[in-house]
Motif scaffolding. Structure first.
Motif, PDB file in Angstrom:
ATOM      1  N   LEU A 367       3.396  15.753 -12.961  1.00  0.00           N
ATOM      2  CA  LEU A 367       3.819  14.649 -14.863  1.00  0.00           C
ATOM      3  C   LEU A 367       4.492  16.251 -15.825  1.00  0.00           C
ATOM      4  O   LEU A 367       3.898  17.564 -15.647  1.00  0.00           O
ATOM      5  CB  LEU A 367       2.215  14.882 -14.957  1.00  0.00           C
ATOM      6  N   VAL A 368       5.426  16.350 -16.313  1.00  0.00           N
ATOM      7  CA  VAL A 368       6.182  16.654 -17.014  1.00  0.00           C
ATOM      8  C   VAL A 368       6.154  15.546 -18.430  1.00  0.00           C
ATOM      9  O   VAL A 368       6.467  14.415 -18.115  1.00  0.00           O
ATOM     10  CB  VAL A 368       7.744  16.876 -16.376  1.00  0.00           C
ATOM     11  N   GLY A 369       5.670  17.121 -18.835  1.00  0.00           N
ATOM     12  CA  GLY A 369       6.069  15.841 -20.703  1.00  0.00           C
ATOM     13  C   GLY A 369       5.629  17.279 -21.031  1.00  0.00           C
ATOM     14  O   GLY A 369       4.405  18.045 -21.248  1.00  0.00           O
ATOM     15  N   THR A 370       4.231  16.497 -22.767  1.00  0.00           N
ATOM     16  CA  THR A 370       3.722  17.321 -23.498  1.00  0.00           C
ATOM     17  C   THR A 370       2.560  16.982 -23.423  1.00  0.00           C
ATOM     18  O   THR A 370       2.109  16.279 -22.280  1.00  0.00           O
ATOM     19  CB  THR A 370       3.611  16.386 -25.148  1.00  0.00           C
ATOM     20  N   ALA A 371       1.376  17.910 -24.065  1.00  0.00           N
ATOM     21  CA  ALA A 371      -0.089  17.598 -23.422  1.00  0.00           C
ATOM     22  C   ALA A 371       0.063  15.455 -23.017  1.00  0.00           C
ATOM     23  O   ALA A 371      -1.124  16.103 -22.014  1.00  0.00           O
ATOM     24  CB  ALA A 371      -1.159  18.803 -24.491  1.00  0.00           C
ATOM     25  N   CYS A 372       0.259  15.588 -23.871  1.00  0.00           N
ATOM     26  CA  CYS A 372      -0.272  13.694 -24.319  1.00  0.00           C
ATOM     27  C   CYS A 372      -0.337  13.266 -23.120  1.00  0.00           C
ATOM     28  O   CYS A 372      -0.993  12.265 -22.771  1.00  0.00           O
ATOM     29  CB  CYS A 372       0.441  13.726 -25.632  1.00  0.00           C
ATOM     30  N   ASP A 373       1.068  13.466 -23.235  1.00  0.00           N
ATOM     31  CA  ASP A 373       1.775  12.335 -21.449  1.00  0.00           C
ATOM     32  C   ASP A 373       0.874  13.164 -20.259  1.00  0.00           C
ATOM     33  O   ASP A 373       0.566  11.933 -19.399  1.00  0.00           O
ATOM     34  CB  ASP A 373       3.377  12.998 -21.580  1.00  0.00           C
ATOM     35  N   ILE A 374       1.187  14.014 -20.353  1.00  0.00           N
ATOM     36  CA  ILE A 374       0.324  14.779 -18.387  1.00  0.00           C
ATOM     37  C   ILE A 374      -1.329  14.005 -19.127  1.00  0.00           C
ATOM     38  O   ILE A 374      -1.911  13.160 -18.222  1.00  0.00           O
ATOM     39  CB  ILE A 374      -0.054  16.237 -19.158  1.00  0.00           C
ATOM     40  N   ALA A 375      -2.180  14.463 -19.936  1.00  0.00           N
ATOM     41  CA  ALA A 375      -3.253  13.320 -20.017  1.00  0.00           C
ATOM     42  C   ALA A 375      -3.552  12.393 -20.006  1.00  0.00           C
ATOM     43  O   ALA A 375      -4.299  12.055 -19.836  1.00  0.00           O
ATOM     44  CB  ALA A 375      -4.160  14.341 -21.807  1.00  0.00           C
ATOM     45  N   ASP A 376      -2.686  11.798 -20.254  1.00  0.00           N
ATOM     46  CA  ASP A 376      -2.782  10.157 -20.051  1.00  0.00           C
ATOM     47  C   ASP A 376      -2.300   9.530 -18.606  1.00  0.00           C
ATOM     48  O   ASP A 376      -3.278   8.894 -18.219  1.00  0.00           O
ATOM     49  CB  ASP A 376      -1.628   9.630 -21.118  1.00  0.00           C
ATOM     50  N   GLY A 377      -1.703  10.477 -17.981  1.00  0.00           N
ATOM     51  CA  GLY A 377      -0.857  10.611 -16.563  1.00  0.00           C
ATOM     52  C   GLY A 377      -2.425  10.354 -15.618  1.00  0.00           C
ATOM     53  O   GLY A 377      -3.213  10.072 -14.738  1.00  0.00           O
ATOM     54  N   MET A 378      -3.347  11.469 -16.111  1.00  0.00           N
ATOM     55  CA  MET A 378      -4.563  12.334 -15.687  1.00  0.00           C
ATOM     56  C   MET A 378      -5.698  11.317 -15.809  1.00  0.00           C
ATOM     57  O   MET A 378      -6.512  10.680 -14.722  1.00  0.00           O
ATOM     58  CB  MET A 378      -5.039  13.750 -15.800  1.00  0.00           C
ATOM     59  N   GLN A 379      -5.801  10.603 -17.169  1.00  0.00           N
ATOM     60  CA  GLN A 379      -5.993   9.863 -17.682  1.00  0.00           C
ATOM     61  C   GLN A 379      -6.204   8.045 -16.949  1.00  0.00           C
ATOM     62  O   GLN A 379      -7.528   7.701 -16.543  1.00  0.00           O
ATOM     63  CB  GLN A 379      -6.013   9.419 -19.666  1.00  0.00           C
ATOM     64  N   GLU A 380      -4.993   7.865 -16.875  1.00  0.00           N
ATOM     65  CA  GLU A 380      -4.773   6.800 -15.723  1.00  0.00           C
ATOM     66  C   GLU A 380      -5.013   6.562 -14.781  1.00  0.00           C
ATOM     67  O   GLU A 380      -5.945   5.202 -14.348  1.00  0.00           O
ATOM     68  CB  GLU A 380      -3.305   6.315 -16.336  1.00  0.00           C
ATOM     69  N   TRP A 381      -5.430   7.671 -13.498  1.00  0.00           N
ATOM     70  CA  TRP A 381      -6.238   7.686 -12.530  1.00  0.00           C
ATOM     71  C   TRP A 381      -7.229   8.086 -12.144  1.00  0.00           C
ATOM     72  O   TRP A 381      -7.512   7.327 -11.101  1.00  0.00           O
ATOM     73  CB  TRP A 381      -4.758   8.966 -12.323  1.00  0.00           C
ATOM     74  N   PHE A 382      -7.574   8.829 -13.431  1.00  0.00           N
ATOM     75  CA  PHE A 382      -8.537   9.135 -13.273  1.00  0.00           C
ATOM     76  C   PHE A 382     -10.257   7.328 -13.920  1.00  0.00           C
ATOM     77  O   PHE A 382     -10.625   6.803 -12.710  1.00  0.00           O
ATOM     78  CB  PHE A 382      -9.322   9.457 -14.026  1.00  0.00           C
ATOM     79  N   GLU A 383      -9.467   7.209 -14.698  1.00  0.00           N
ATOM     80  CA  GLU A 383     -10.339   5.256 -15.411  1.00  0.00           C
ATOM     81  C   GLU A 383      -9.927   4.086 -14.017  1.00  0.00           C
ATOM     82  O   GLU A 383     -10.102   3.564 -14.332  1.00  0.00           O
ATOM     83  CB  GLU A 383      -9.168   4.742 -16.782  1.00  0.00           C
ATOM     84  N   ALA A 384      -8.461   4.272 -13.505  1.00  0.00           N
ATOM     85  CA  ALA A 384      -7.972   3.471 -12.541  1.00  0.00           C
ATOM     86  C   ALA A 384      -9.284   3.905 -11.052  1.00  0.00           C
ATOM     87  O   ALA A 384      -9.860   2.742 -10.330  1.00  0.00           O
ATOM     88  CB  ALA A 384      -7.083   3.076 -12.011  1.00  0.00           C
ATOM     89  N   GLU A 385      -9.987   4.649 -11.115  1.00  0.00           N
ATOM     90  CA  GLU A 385     -11.120   5.274  -9.829  1.00  0.00           C
ATOM     91  C   GLU A 385      -9.963   6.078  -8.668  1.00  0.00           C
ATOM     92  O   GLU A 385     -10.367   5.267  -7.714  1.00  0.00           O
ATOM     93  CB  GLU A 385     -11.690   4.112  -9.840  1.00  0.00           C
TER      94      GLU A 385
END
Ligand SMILES: Cc1cc2nc3c(=O)[nH]c(=O)nc-3n(C[C@H](O)[C@H](O)[C@H](O)COP(=O)(O)O)c2cc1C
Length: 451
Positions: A367-385
């Motif tokens: 994940l390469v980007g701003t803190a928001c981009d990276i948190a978005d990526g992590m959140q997507e995986w987490f919420e998708a179980e």
């Protein structure tokens, strides 16, 4: 619907980071893996960022090959480093909350050694020890332990399964209230609370008891990192945490469902296991800045080190023009699936040799980007179980660990996805795992209840 609960995070802080060019980065101390301050600084930073654990992958030998010739001397990756079970007790003293997890091999240890060392780490750290169970896979390791080849796959896994049972049995030899320390009465321990293991199996004969006891966590946290059929089964049966390899969200979801689905037959709830795929993060104040940091690291990759990454699939390409096309493999008879995969990638994207090895060197879940981009990526995986959290693999240290704590941790907290203070005193508590109950104490409680 948003998923309840918070992510779990590990900081995998082996070596100088997970990019093979990390050692050449201007801000990386190239001699860091041989200096204690390097480890201490990163561990303390990760604790400041409220990480659940620091995590050490490990091998017991120099596993990278010198292919093409000369590549190893230019690599600086997984070459020399401190032995983690010696290192972690020292880090325990400099930290208060963060879990301390390391890899130990079931192939090149005896269960009694492993049980004793991790029990001691749990005592020293006040309940923060974790064991990453691996079977070791390389010939290089076999050659350091009296063998020419590593044990055949099924034997390794069979030995691993028995090894883990013995270690768990040893950790249970003493019930938590075994030691009465009755000075007036002259009684040190209650004989009814000490249990010999008397294990006699195919690979091990171990009488016990363990000569360590009283672990604050009851027993250390068990981590597993294996993707195969037997690996998944061991994880479902015994692991508290799985460190998973991640390719795509879809693959991670499938793996998550599969392993969690196997738990019921062992009488376990899905929540009793935390699945944490590895993620490499590079953060910048803008996307351009983050991308520039990544590109810079990629550009530091020595061509020989890059060619070493494609050697197994394509053979020695050091005689070719790096900016020319990837040649068709010479050893057509040996065309294996990895060769086919790599060639397919090169052909479909029309890659030069340099472009190909750069893709592989900079591959994995980034994940390469701003803190928001990276948190978005992590959140997507987490919420998708697709996971219960992540094992962060910083591409270079200390920079990527510093940046995570400074920029990404606050963003995850702002979204309610990550803690703002440690919840518990032990790693087990912080991971949200149930307290461990000694098997003999549990059996006694059960028979008392039945009377
Ligand atoms: C994410 C991940 C991390 C691993 N870390 C280590 C390690 O630190 N040391 C090691 O010897 N093996 C490590 N392994 C190798 C596994 O323990 C195992 O030997 C290998 O994956 C083969 O088993 P499998 O077929 O079940 O995946 C790791 C594997 C995975 C997937």
């Amino acid at each position: 619907m948003a998923r309840h609960g918070m992510m779990k995070l590990g900081m995998s802080m082996r070596g100088l980071g997970y990019h093979p060019a990390a050692w050449r980065h201007p801000d990386v101390p190239a001699d860091g893996t041989l200096r204690f301050e390097h480890y201490a600084y990163n561990a303390q930073t990760a604790e400041r960022g409220l990480f659940d654990m620091i995590f050490f992958a490990d091998g017991i030998g120099l596993r990278e090959r010198d292919e093409p010739r000369g590549s190893l001397a230019r690599s600086g990756y997984e070459l020399v480093e401190m032995e983690p079970l010696t290192l972690l007790p020292a880090l325990a003293v400099l930290t208060k909350h963060i879990g301390l997890v390391t890899t130990a091999s079931t192939t090149y240890n005896e269960p009694y050694h492993v049980a004793r060392k991790f029990a001691t780490l749990d005592l020293i750290s006040g309940g923060r020890a974790g064991w990453n169970i691996v079977t070791s896979w390389s010939e290089a390791e076999a050659k350091n332990f009296n063998r020419e080849e590593h044990l055949e796959y099924d034997t390794r896994y069979e030995r691993a399964a028995e090894f883990v049972e013995v270690v768990k049995g040893l950790w249970d030899c003493w019930e938590p209230d075994a030691f009465v320390y009755d000075k007036p009465g002259g009684l040190f321990y209650d004989e009814r609370r000490m249990h010999l293991l008397n294990h006699r199996g195919k690979h091990f004969q171990v009488r016990g008891p363990l000569n360590v006891a009283g672990m604050p966590q009851g027993r250390p946290v068990l981590v597993q990192a294996g993707a195969s059929e037997p690996g998944r089964e061991i994880a479902a049966a015994t692991a508290d945490v799985v460190y998973a390899a991640a390719d795509s969200l879809q693959a991670a979801r499938a793996y998550y469902d599969d392993v969690k689905g196997r738990m019921a037959k062992y009488g376990r709830d899905r929540d009793e296991l935390k699945i944490m795929p590895g993620v490499r993060t590079i953060v910048g104040r803008t996307r351009e800045e983050a991308q520039a940091k990544f590109d810079r690291l990629q550009d530091l990759t020595d061509p020989l080190v890059g060619l070493a990454r494609v050697y197994a699939a394509l053979g020695d390409l050091s005689g070719y023009d790096l900016d020319g096309p990837v040649p068709e493999p010479q050893r057509a008879t040996e065309m294996r699936s990895s060769t086919e995969r790599v060639m397919q990638r090169a052909r479909s994207q029309n890659l030069t040799i340099r472009q190909l090895y750069k893709q592989i060197v900079g591959g994995g879940f980034y994940l390469v980007g701003t803190a928001c981009d990276i948190a978005d990526g992590m959140q997507e995986w987490f919420e998708a179980e697709a996971c219960d959290g992540f094992n962060v693999l910083p591409p270079y240290l200390p920079g990527c660990c510093d940046d995570f704590v400074e920029f990404i941790t606050p963003e995850l907290q702002r979204r309610g996805l990550f803690r703002t203070a440690y919840e518990g005193g032990t790693l087990r508590e912080n991971l949200g795992l149930k307290p461990y109950v000694n098997r003999h104490a549990a059996a006694r409680a059960q028979s008392a209840a039945a009377e």
